[in-house]
Design a protein around this motif. Structure first.
Motif, PDB file in Angstrom:
ATOM      1  N   THR A   2       0.829  -1.196   0.000  1.00  0.00           N
ATOM      2  CA  THR A   2       0.000   0.000   0.000  1.00  0.00           C
ATOM      3  C   THR A   2       0.869   1.254   0.000  1.00  0.00           C
ATOM      4  OG1 THR A   2      -0.137   0.037   2.412  1.00  0.00           O
ATOM      5  CG2 THR A   2      -1.883  -1.135   1.255  1.00  0.00           C
ATOM      6  N   CYS A   3       0.285   2.365  -0.408  1.00  0.00           N
ATOM      7  CA  CYS A   3       0.954   3.665  -0.353  1.00  0.00           C
ATOM      8  C   CYS A   3       0.879   4.158   1.089  1.00  0.00           C
ATOM      9  CB  CYS A   3       0.251   4.645  -1.293  1.00  0.00           C
ATOM     10  SG  CYS A   3       0.883   6.332  -1.184  1.00  0.00           S
ATOM     11  N   THR A   4       2.000   4.570   1.655  1.00  0.00           N
ATOM     12  CA  THR A   4       2.003   5.028   3.051  1.00  0.00           C
ATOM     13  C   THR A   4       1.308   6.367   3.202  1.00  0.00           C
ATOM     14  OG1 THR A   4       4.197   5.986   2.743  1.00  0.00           O
ATOM     15  CG2 THR A   4       4.091   3.781   3.686  1.00  0.00           C
ATOM     16  N   ASN A   5       1.271   7.169   2.157  1.00  0.00           N
ATOM     17  CA  ASN A   5       0.616   8.478   2.237  1.00  0.00           C
ATOM     18  C   ASN A   5      -0.899   8.366   2.103  1.00  0.00           C
ATOM     19  OD1 ASN A   5       3.116   9.835   2.458  1.00  0.00           O
ATOM     20  ND2 ASN A   5       3.356   9.760   0.248  1.00  0.00           N
ATOM     21  N   CYS A   6      -1.366   7.562   1.160  1.00  0.00           N
ATOM     22  CA  CYS A   6      -2.803   7.425   0.899  1.00  0.00           C
ATOM     23  C   CYS A   6      -3.436   6.284   1.691  1.00  0.00           C
ATOM     24  CB  CYS A   6      -3.040   7.184  -0.590  1.00  0.00           C
ATOM     25  SG  CYS A   6      -2.433   8.515  -1.636  1.00  0.00           S
ATOM     26  N   GLU A   7      -2.614   5.401   2.241  1.00  0.00           N
ATOM     27  CA  GLU A   7      -3.046   4.240   3.022  1.00  0.00           C
ATOM     28  C   GLU A   7      -3.960   3.304   2.234  1.00  0.00           C
ATOM     29  OE1 GLU A   7      -4.702   5.830   6.606  1.00  0.00           O
ATOM     30  OE2 GLU A   7      -2.730   6.326   7.416  1.00  0.00           O
ATOM     31  N   THR A   8      -3.681   3.166   0.946  1.00  0.00           N
ATOM     32  CA  THR A   8      -4.440   2.266   0.092  1.00  0.00           C
ATOM     33  C   THR A   8      -3.561   1.753  -1.043  1.00  0.00           C
ATOM     34  OG1 THR A   8      -6.446   2.012  -1.249  1.00  0.00           O
ATOM     35  CG2 THR A   8      -5.337   4.133  -1.364  1.00  0.00           C
ATOM     36  N   ALA A   9      -3.957   0.642  -1.604  1.00  0.00           N
ATOM     37  CA  ALA A   9      -3.259   0.090  -2.768  1.00  0.00           C
ATOM     38  C   ALA A   9      -3.975   0.463  -4.061  1.00  0.00           C
ATOM     39  CB  ALA A   9      -3.186  -1.423  -2.654  1.00  0.00           C
ATOM     40  N   GLN A  10      -5.107   1.111  -3.935  1.00  0.00           N
ATOM     41  CA  GLN A  10      -5.977   1.387  -5.074  1.00  0.00           C
ATOM     42  C   GLN A  10      -5.299   2.158  -6.196  1.00  0.00           C
ATOM     43  OE1 GLN A  10      -9.560   3.367  -3.963  1.00  0.00           O
ATOM     44  NE2 GLN A  10     -10.352   3.474  -6.046  1.00  0.00           N
ATOM     45  N   PHE A  11      -4.398   3.082  -5.879  1.00  0.00           N
ATOM     46  CA  PHE A  11      -3.805   3.933  -6.894  1.00  0.00           C
ATOM     47  C   PHE A  11      -2.365   3.556  -7.245  1.00  0.00           C
ATOM     48  CE2 PHE A  11      -7.025   6.357  -4.601  1.00  0.00           C
ATOM     49  CZ  PHE A  11      -7.890   6.643  -5.651  1.00  0.00           C
ATOM     50  N   LEU A  12      -1.882   2.437  -6.713  1.00  0.00           N
ATOM     51  CA  LEU A  12      -0.517   2.006  -7.009  1.00  0.00           C
ATOM     52  C   LEU A  12      -0.442   1.348  -8.382  1.00  0.00           C
ATOM     53  CD1 LEU A  12       0.848   0.478  -3.705  1.00  0.00           C
ATOM     54  CD2 LEU A  12       1.466   2.648  -4.748  1.00  0.00           C
ATOM     55  N   GLN A  13       0.584   1.716  -9.116  1.00  0.00           N
ATOM     56  CA  GLN A  13       0.856   1.078 -10.399  1.00  0.00           C
ATOM     57  C   GLN A  13       2.302   0.581 -10.401  1.00  0.00           C
ATOM     58  OE1 GLN A  13       0.125   3.779 -13.619  1.00  0.00           O
ATOM     59  NE2 GLN A  13      -2.061   3.396 -13.596  1.00  0.00           N
ATOM     60  N   ILE A  14       2.509  -0.589 -10.978  1.00  0.00           N
ATOM     61  CA  ILE A  14       3.867  -1.092 -11.140  1.00  0.00           C
ATOM     62  C   ILE A  14       4.455  -0.413 -12.371  1.00  0.00           C
ATOM     63  CG2 ILE A  14       5.292  -3.108 -11.592  1.00  0.00           C
ATOM     64  CD1 ILE A  14       3.156  -4.797 -10.208  1.00  0.00           C
ATOM     65  N   THR A  15       5.547   0.321 -12.163  1.00  0.00           N
ATOM     66  CA  THR A  15       6.176   1.029 -13.277  1.00  0.00           C
ATOM     67  C   THR A  15       7.338   0.245 -13.870  1.00  0.00           C
ATOM     68  OG1 THR A  15       7.593   2.259 -11.751  1.00  0.00           O
ATOM     69  CG2 THR A  15       5.512   3.291 -12.403  1.00  0.00           C
ATOM     70  N   GLN A  16       7.897  -0.680 -13.078  1.00  0.00           N
ATOM     71  CA  GLN A  16       8.990  -1.518 -13.571  1.00  0.00           C
ATOM     72  C   GLN A  16       8.987  -2.807 -12.760  1.00  0.00           C
ATOM     73  OE1 GLN A  16      12.887   0.130 -12.975  1.00  0.00           O
ATOM     74  NE2 GLN A  16      13.794  -1.132 -14.567  1.00  0.00           N
ATOM     75  N   SER A  17       9.203  -3.930 -13.436  1.00  0.00           N
ATOM     76  CA  SER A  17       9.216  -5.221 -12.759  1.00  0.00           C
ATOM     77  C   SER A  17      10.342  -6.068 -13.330  1.00  0.00           C
ATOM     78  CB  SER A  17       7.874  -5.925 -12.967  1.00  0.00           C
ATOM     79  OG  SER A  17       7.856  -7.154 -12.297  1.00  0.00           O
ATOM     80  N   ARG A  18      11.025  -6.803 -12.434  1.00  0.00           N
ATOM     81  CA  ARG A  18      12.121  -7.662 -12.876  1.00  0.00           C
ATOM     82  C   ARG A  18      12.062  -8.957 -12.077  1.00  0.00           C
ATOM     83  NH1 ARG A  18      18.307  -8.287 -11.957  1.00  0.00           N
ATOM     84  NH2 ARG A  18      17.702  -8.251  -9.797  1.00  0.00           N
ATOM     85  N   VAL A  19      12.169 -10.062 -12.775  1.00  0.00           N
ATOM     86  CA  VAL A  19      12.229 -11.381 -12.144  1.00  0.00           C
ATOM     87  C   VAL A  19      13.573 -11.986 -12.517  1.00  0.00           C
ATOM     88  CG1 VAL A  19      11.175 -13.657 -11.988  1.00  0.00           C
ATOM     89  CG2 VAL A  19       9.733 -11.649 -12.312  1.00  0.00           C
ATOM     90  N   TYR A  20      14.317 -12.423 -11.504  1.00  0.00           N
ATOM     91  CA  TYR A  20      15.656 -12.955 -11.723  1.00  0.00           C
ATOM     92  C   TYR A  20      15.643 -14.461 -11.500  1.00  0.00           C
ATOM     93  CZ  TYR A  20      20.612 -13.884 -10.980  1.00  0.00           C
ATOM     94  OH  TYR A  20      21.869 -14.399 -11.051  1.00  0.00           O
ATOM     95  N   PHE A  21      16.104 -15.208 -12.502  1.00  0.00           N
ATOM     96  CA  PHE A  21      16.226 -16.659 -12.432  1.00  0.00           C
ATOM     97  C   PHE A  21      17.706 -17.002 -12.421  1.00  0.00           C
ATOM     98  CE2 PHE A  21      12.274 -15.789 -14.617  1.00  0.00           C
ATOM     99  CZ  PHE A  21      11.378 -16.654 -14.023  1.00  0.00           C
ATOM    100  N   GLU A  22      18.196 -17.538 -11.320  1.00  0.00           N
ATOM    101  CA  GLU A  22      19.613 -17.881 -11.244  1.00  0.00           C
ATOM    102  C   GLU A  22      19.947 -19.118 -12.066  1.00  0.00           C
ATOM    103  OE1 GLU A  22      22.322 -19.369  -7.680  1.00  0.00           O
ATOM    104  OE2 GLU A  22      21.762 -17.258  -7.517  1.00  0.00           O
ATOM    105  N   ASP A  23      19.112 -20.132 -11.955  1.00  0.00           N
ATOM    106  CA  ASP A  23      19.397 -21.388 -12.654  1.00  0.00           C
ATOM    107  C   ASP A  23      18.458 -21.624 -13.839  1.00  0.00           C
ATOM    108  OD1 ASP A  23      17.041 -21.941 -11.390  1.00  0.00           O
ATOM    109  OD2 ASP A  23      17.824 -23.515 -10.098  1.00  0.00           O
ATOM    110  N   GLY A  24      17.627 -20.669 -14.147  1.00  0.00           N
ATOM    111  CA  GLY A  24      16.715 -20.810 -15.275  1.00  0.00           C
ATOM    112  C   GLY A  24      15.402 -21.471 -14.924  1.00  0.00           C
ATOM    113  N   GLU A  25      15.263 -21.960 -13.702  1.00  0.00           N
ATOM    114  CA  GLU A  25      14.031 -22.650 -13.315  1.00  0.00           C
ATOM    115  C   GLU A  25      13.351 -22.006 -12.102  1.00  0.00           C
ATOM    116  OE1 GLU A  25      14.542 -26.822 -12.835  1.00  0.00           O
ATOM    117  OE2 GLU A  25      15.635 -27.040 -14.703  1.00  0.00           O
ATOM    118  N   MET A  26      14.118 -21.760 -11.067  1.00  0.00           N
ATOM    119  CA  MET A  26      13.557 -21.223  -9.829  1.00  0.00           C
ATOM    120  C   MET A  26      13.697 -19.700  -9.789  1.00  0.00           C
ATOM    121  SD  MET A  26      12.434 -23.771  -8.003  1.00  0.00           S
ATOM    122  CE  MET A  26      12.339 -23.092  -6.375  1.00  0.00           C
ATOM    123  N   ILE A  27      12.661 -19.026  -9.329  1.00  0.00           N
ATOM    124  CA  ILE A  27      12.732 -17.575  -9.160  1.00  0.00           C
ATOM    125  C   ILE A  27      13.590 -17.278  -7.941  1.00  0.00           C
ATOM    126  CG2 ILE A  27      11.427 -15.490  -8.624  1.00  0.00           C
ATOM    127  CD1 ILE A  27       9.076 -16.696 -10.125  1.00  0.00           C
TER     128      ILE A  27
END
Length: 71
Positions: free
Chosen positions: A3-28
């Motif tokens: 949640t946003c600490t200022n608005c105290e809600t998750a309603q207006f949060l948007q993911i602007t960048q996301s990264r998933v790292y796989f060390e061995d190609g199988e497990m996150i």
């Protein structure tokens, strides 16, 4: 829930960048997400590290298991 600490809600949060790292190609091994609140323009980052089985947040977001104050 993240949640946003200022608005105290998750309603207006948007993911602007996301990264998933796989060390061995199988497990996150790591998930990194950058958030921006479209209501108050606050930003923050969520990181989950599989190796240590822990999640952390920085900036103006918080990780909670409770329901947000405002839906």
């Amino acid at each position: 829930m993240i949640t946003c600490t200022n608005c105290e809600t998750a309603q207006f949060l948007q993911i602007t960048q996301s990264r998933v790292y796989f060390e061995d190609g199988e497990m996150i091994n790591e998930i990194t997400e950058h958030y921006e609140c479209t209501l108050c323009e606050s930003t923050g980052q969520y990181i989950y590290d599989e190796d240590h089985d822990e999640a952390s947040v920085t900036g103006d977001v918080e990780l909670t298991r409770e329901r947000p104050k405002y839906a």
